[in-house]
Design a protein around this motif. Structure first.
Motif, PDB file in Angstrom:
ATOM      1  N   LEU A 181     -13.926   0.870   3.962  1.00  0.00           N
ATOM      2  CA  LEU A 181     -12.909  -0.021   4.541  1.00  0.00           C
ATOM      3  C   LEU A 181     -12.533  -1.148   3.582  1.00  0.00           C
ATOM      4  O   LEU A 181     -11.433  -1.682   3.658  1.00  0.00           O
ATOM      5  CB  LEU A 181     -13.406  -0.590   5.874  1.00  0.00           C
ATOM      6  N   LEU A 206      -8.720  -1.659   2.685  1.00  0.00           N
ATOM      7  CA  LEU A 206      -7.968  -2.869   3.052  1.00  0.00           C
ATOM      8  C   LEU A 206      -7.379  -3.546   1.806  1.00  0.00           C
ATOM      9  O   LEU A 206      -6.269  -4.088   1.860  1.00  0.00           O
ATOM     10  CB  LEU A 206      -8.853  -3.836   3.837  1.00  0.00           C
ATOM     11  N   LEU A 217     -19.317   4.675  10.371  1.00  0.00           N
ATOM     12  CA  LEU A 217     -19.188   3.276   9.913  1.00  0.00           C
ATOM     13  C   LEU A 217     -20.356   2.697   9.124  1.00  0.00           C
ATOM     14  O   LEU A 217     -20.214   1.618   8.547  1.00  0.00           O
ATOM     15  CB  LEU A 217     -18.909   2.375  11.122  1.00  0.00           C
ATOM     16  N   LEU A 219      -0.120  -2.805   9.565  1.00  0.00           N
ATOM     17  CA  LEU A 219      -1.363  -3.112  10.283  1.00  0.00           C
ATOM     18  C   LEU A 219      -1.497  -2.256  11.538  1.00  0.00           C
ATOM     19  O   LEU A 219      -2.588  -1.799  11.880  1.00  0.00           O
ATOM     20  CB  LEU A 219      -1.420  -4.605  10.640  1.00  0.00           C
ATOM     21  N   PHE A 278      -7.938   3.542  12.301  1.00  0.00           N
ATOM     22  CA  PHE A 278      -9.320   3.050  12.465  1.00  0.00           C
ATOM     23  C   PHE A 278      -9.813   3.341  13.883  1.00  0.00           C
ATOM     24  O   PHE A 278     -10.936   3.804  14.089  1.00  0.00           O
ATOM     25  CB  PHE A 278      -9.341   1.545  12.175  1.00  0.00           C
ATOM     26  N   MET A 315     -19.387  -3.887   9.879  1.00  0.00           N
ATOM     27  CA  MET A 315     -18.165  -3.326   9.288  1.00  0.00           C
ATOM     28  C   MET A 315     -17.081  -3.144  10.346  1.00  0.00           C
ATOM     29  O   MET A 315     -15.895  -3.315  10.081  1.00  0.00           O
ATOM     30  CB  MET A 315     -18.463  -1.981   8.605  1.00  0.00           C
ATOM     31  N   MET A 316     -17.499  -2.775  11.555  1.00  0.00           N
ATOM     32  CA  MET A 316     -16.539  -2.595  12.649  1.00  0.00           C
ATOM     33  C   MET A 316     -15.853  -3.934  12.983  1.00  0.00           C
ATOM     34  O   MET A 316     -14.631  -4.000  13.120  1.00  0.00           O
ATOM     35  CB  MET A 316     -17.246  -2.043  13.890  1.00  0.00           C
ATOM     36  N   PHE A 325     -15.622  -6.570  11.011  1.00  0.00           N
ATOM     37  CA  PHE A 325     -14.834  -6.991   9.842  1.00  0.00           C
ATOM     38  C   PHE A 325     -13.453  -6.300   9.847  1.00  0.00           C
ATOM     39  O   PHE A 325     -12.407  -6.963   9.749  1.00  0.00           O
ATOM     40  CB  PHE A 325     -15.614  -6.650   8.565  1.00  0.00           C
ATOM     41  N   ALA A 326     -13.456  -4.978   9.993  1.00  0.00           N
ATOM     42  CA  ALA A 326     -12.179  -4.235   9.971  1.00  0.00           C
ATOM     43  C   ALA A 326     -11.309  -4.607  11.160  1.00  0.00           C
ATOM     44  O   ALA A 326     -10.085  -4.755  11.029  1.00  0.00           O
ATOM     45  CB  ALA A 326     -12.448  -2.741   9.956  1.00  0.00           C
ATOM     46  N   SER A 327     -11.938  -4.789  12.327  1.00  0.00           N
ATOM     47  CA  SER A 327     -11.166  -5.138  13.531  1.00  0.00           C
ATOM     48  C   SER A 327     -10.498  -6.503  13.358  1.00  0.00           C
ATOM     49  O   SER A 327      -9.333  -6.677  13.737  1.00  0.00           O
ATOM     50  CB  SER A 327     -12.072  -5.177  14.765  1.00  0.00           C
ATOM     51  N   VAL A 342      -9.606  -8.012  10.570  1.00  0.00           N
ATOM     52  CA  VAL A 342      -8.501  -7.956   9.610  1.00  0.00           C
ATOM     53  C   VAL A 342      -7.305  -7.214  10.219  1.00  0.00           C
ATOM     54  O   VAL A 342      -6.165  -7.709  10.207  1.00  0.00           O
ATOM     55  CB  VAL A 342      -8.940  -7.257   8.294  1.00  0.00           C
ATOM     56  N   LEU A 343      -7.559  -6.021  10.768  1.00  0.00           N
ATOM     57  CA  LEU A 343      -6.444  -5.180  11.240  1.00  0.00           C
ATOM     58  C   LEU A 343      -5.806  -5.718  12.528  1.00  0.00           C
ATOM     59  O   LEU A 343      -4.594  -5.935  12.585  1.00  0.00           O
ATOM     60  CB  LEU A 343      -6.921  -3.744  11.448  1.00  0.00           C
ATOM     61  N   TYR A 344      -6.629  -5.916  13.539  1.00  0.00           N
ATOM     62  CA  TYR A 344      -6.056  -6.333  14.831  1.00  0.00           C
ATOM     63  C   TYR A 344      -5.732  -7.828  14.851  1.00  0.00           C
ATOM     64  O   TYR A 344      -4.735  -8.242  15.445  1.00  0.00           O
ATOM     65  CB  TYR A 344      -6.978  -5.928  15.985  1.00  0.00           C
TER      66      TYR A 344
END
Lengths: 492, 43
Positions: free
Chosen positions: A44, A48, A211, A264, A271, B8-9, B11-13, B15-17
């Motif tokens: 990720l 990103l 993950l 996004l 994701f 990691m979940m 972190f990605a959430s 940034v993305l959401y």
């Protein structure tokens, strides 16, 4: 006098259409597996970074080109650089070829949606695999042996093209309403599938494989190339779609926020889809008494073999979830499919001023005819071969050329000035750096790396002559692009 | 889920959401200012 340009009904219609174009089958069947294969959660990070340094800047560029020039790709690129029209045509002919095999994959989804009501694919793993490879596709064993046409695939293909026509024939305003459904329905189904997946035994084990980060992969250039490649293809860049969609917006519409929202939303959906896929894989692995790596797969194998096997094992409502899964694929794919036709139609209309009412059915009919070879018993192999050459070489080259033309010939600061004059969120000189240096380097390295691999090994396990056909297709499309750009236009 | 996967979940959430929500809010504010001009040009 030229007719007034078509317009989206609202800003949200445009966003949904662009999001629908970007979110496709790859979000469900490619991204989760690539993440798992390239270091799990650690992937990720490059993903990103690739999104911020290449995906979003290139999307901003395409929106700006379409919106500022109010034209489809060939005409827009001609206005930017008098010798640049062929680049636009190259994108358009590539996306048309792409649409002919993409519609065939959609045809398989149509057929499987029908089969899901009776779970006709069988019960055991071997039966399910045999159903896809032999009953549906009738694989001939070699790309050189075409065999006969597979009737269910041909019927599915006809239905797919009919759906594409029905979505587009009323024009952009109606399309703007259709996309609320083609984007909304998959999101709804994904939510249902994630909830169902997470409540299955073994789901957490699957998510751990998805993950759990392995940070050592961050030192591997291959992982970074995979991240940039995934971002480039998932956002529908270099296909002409985003340029033509943005050209239906008024010249003073926001660009930056639109690009951020679209990209996004696309990556957020991919994701999220990973949770549906890996929770189900975790359940499948536990039910079969094997490890997750033994059932983890991507692409067609995941959609048409692994997932039906998992659906068969569901304790309740297997038929419902089977139908929901293939409806998900169908609705995810349909807006990508019609987004591939709009640049073709728009470019012809813009250049020669023909009536869209006649251009659309002609393009749809021609697309259907061009798709028929993929319905033969060798169709599966040709979908794979042509996809590799169109995407890996063709679209990468278009992306590279777009960056060079905008960054160096037209001037990135000039485009940035226009973008900032219409956008609420301003972009700085960093955008110039990404467009002029970072993105071209990444695309160039990826192109050369793939070319070297092709020269050394050919593509896949196919006979070497298929590689020459693949290269031949790209060369013919390049020549066709030059010819089309030299033809006299009928529109001022 | 193990701890590092959860990190990691999140972190990605974020940034993305988080990013998506931020830009939706920005767009909603901006659209109000811009709607009149855009409508004029649409017509």
């Amino acid at each position: 006098m030229a007719e007034a340009r078509e317009r989206w009904g609202s800003r949200s219609s445009f966003i949904f259409a662009a999001v629908g174009a970007a979110i496709g089958l790859g979000n469900v069947w490619r991204f989760p597996y690539i993440t798992y294969q390239n270091g799990g959660g650690a992937f990720l990070i490059p993903y990103l970074i690739a999104l911020i340094t290449a995906g979003i800047p290139l999307m901003i560029l395409e929106y700006a080109v379409g919106q500022k020039m109010q034209s489809s790709p060939p005409t827009a690129l001609k206005k930017i650089w008098s010798k640049g029209e062929w680049i636009g045509w190259f994108a358009v002919v590539l996306v048309f070829v792409l649409s002919t095999y993409y519609a065939t994959i959609m045809a398989w989804c149509v057929d499987y949606l029908y089969y899901s009501f009776t779970q006709a694919w069988g019960t055991t793993g071997a039966e399910i695999s045999n159903f896809f490879n032999q009953t549906l596709l009738g694989k001939s064993g070699s790309p050189g042996i075409l065999g006969g046409i597979q009737l269910p695939v041909l019927i599915g293909l006809a239905i797919t093209w009919l759906l594409i026509y029905l979505c587009l024939f009323k024009g952009v305003k109606t399309l703007g309403k259709i996309v609320y459904f083609t984007v909304g329905i998959p999101w709804l189904i994904l939510i249902i599938m994630v909830i169902r997946g997470l409540t299955l035994p073994g789901a957490i084990n699957g998510l751990n494989f998805y993950l759990t980060p392995d940070f050592s992969v961050l030192l591997s250039p291959k992982v970074w190339l995979a991240a940039y490649g995934q971002i480039f293809f998932t956002l529908s860049l270099a296909m002409g779609t985003l340029i033509v969609y943005a050209s239906y917006l008024p010249k003073n519409s926001d660009i930056t926020a639109n690009a951020f929202m679209t990209s996004l939303a696309n990556c957020g959906t991919a994701f999220f889809a990973g949770f549906a896929v890996f929770s189900t894989l975790g359940y499948l692995a536990q039910s079969m008494g094997v490890g997750v790596p033994e059932v983890a797969t991507s692409g067609l194998g995941l959609a048409f073999v692994t997932y039906p096997a998992a659906i068969n094992l569901l304790p309740v409502a297997g038929v419902l979830f089977g139908a929901l899964f293939f409806l998900l694929l169908l609705t995810l794919g349909i807006d990508s499919a019609f987004s591939q036709i709009e640049p073709v139609v728009g470019s012809i209309v813009d250049k020669w001023g023909f009536n869209k009412k006649w251009v659309l059915p002609t393009v749809v009919g021609f697309g259907f005819l061009m798709g028929i070879p993929y319905t033969t018993r060798a169709g599966f192999y040709w979908v794979d071969i042509i996809d590799h050459f169109v995407c890996t070489y063709g679209l990468t080259l278009v992306g590279l050329l777009e960056c060079i033309v905008i960054g160096y010939v037209f001037g990135a600061p000039k485009v940035r000035e226009y973008i900032n004059s219409v956008s609420d969120v301003r972009i700085g000189p960093w955008w110039d750096v990404f467009i002029k240096i970072v993105t071209p380097i990444v695309l160039g390295v990826s192109f050369i790396f793939e070319l070297i691999t092709l020269i050394r090994k050919g593509y896949g396990n196919y006979p070497i002559w298929t590689t020459f056909i693949g290269i031949g297709v790209i060369v013919i499309l390049l020549i066709l692009s030059f010819i089309l750009s030299k033809r006299k236009g009928g529109n001022p | 889920m193990n701890g590092s996967a959860i990190v990691m979940m999140i972190f990605a959430s974020l940034v993305l959401y988080g990013g998506l929500i931020y830009y939706i809010v920005q767009a909603a504010r901006g659209s109000r200012l811009r709607t009149k001009n855009e409508d004029e040009q649409v017509v």
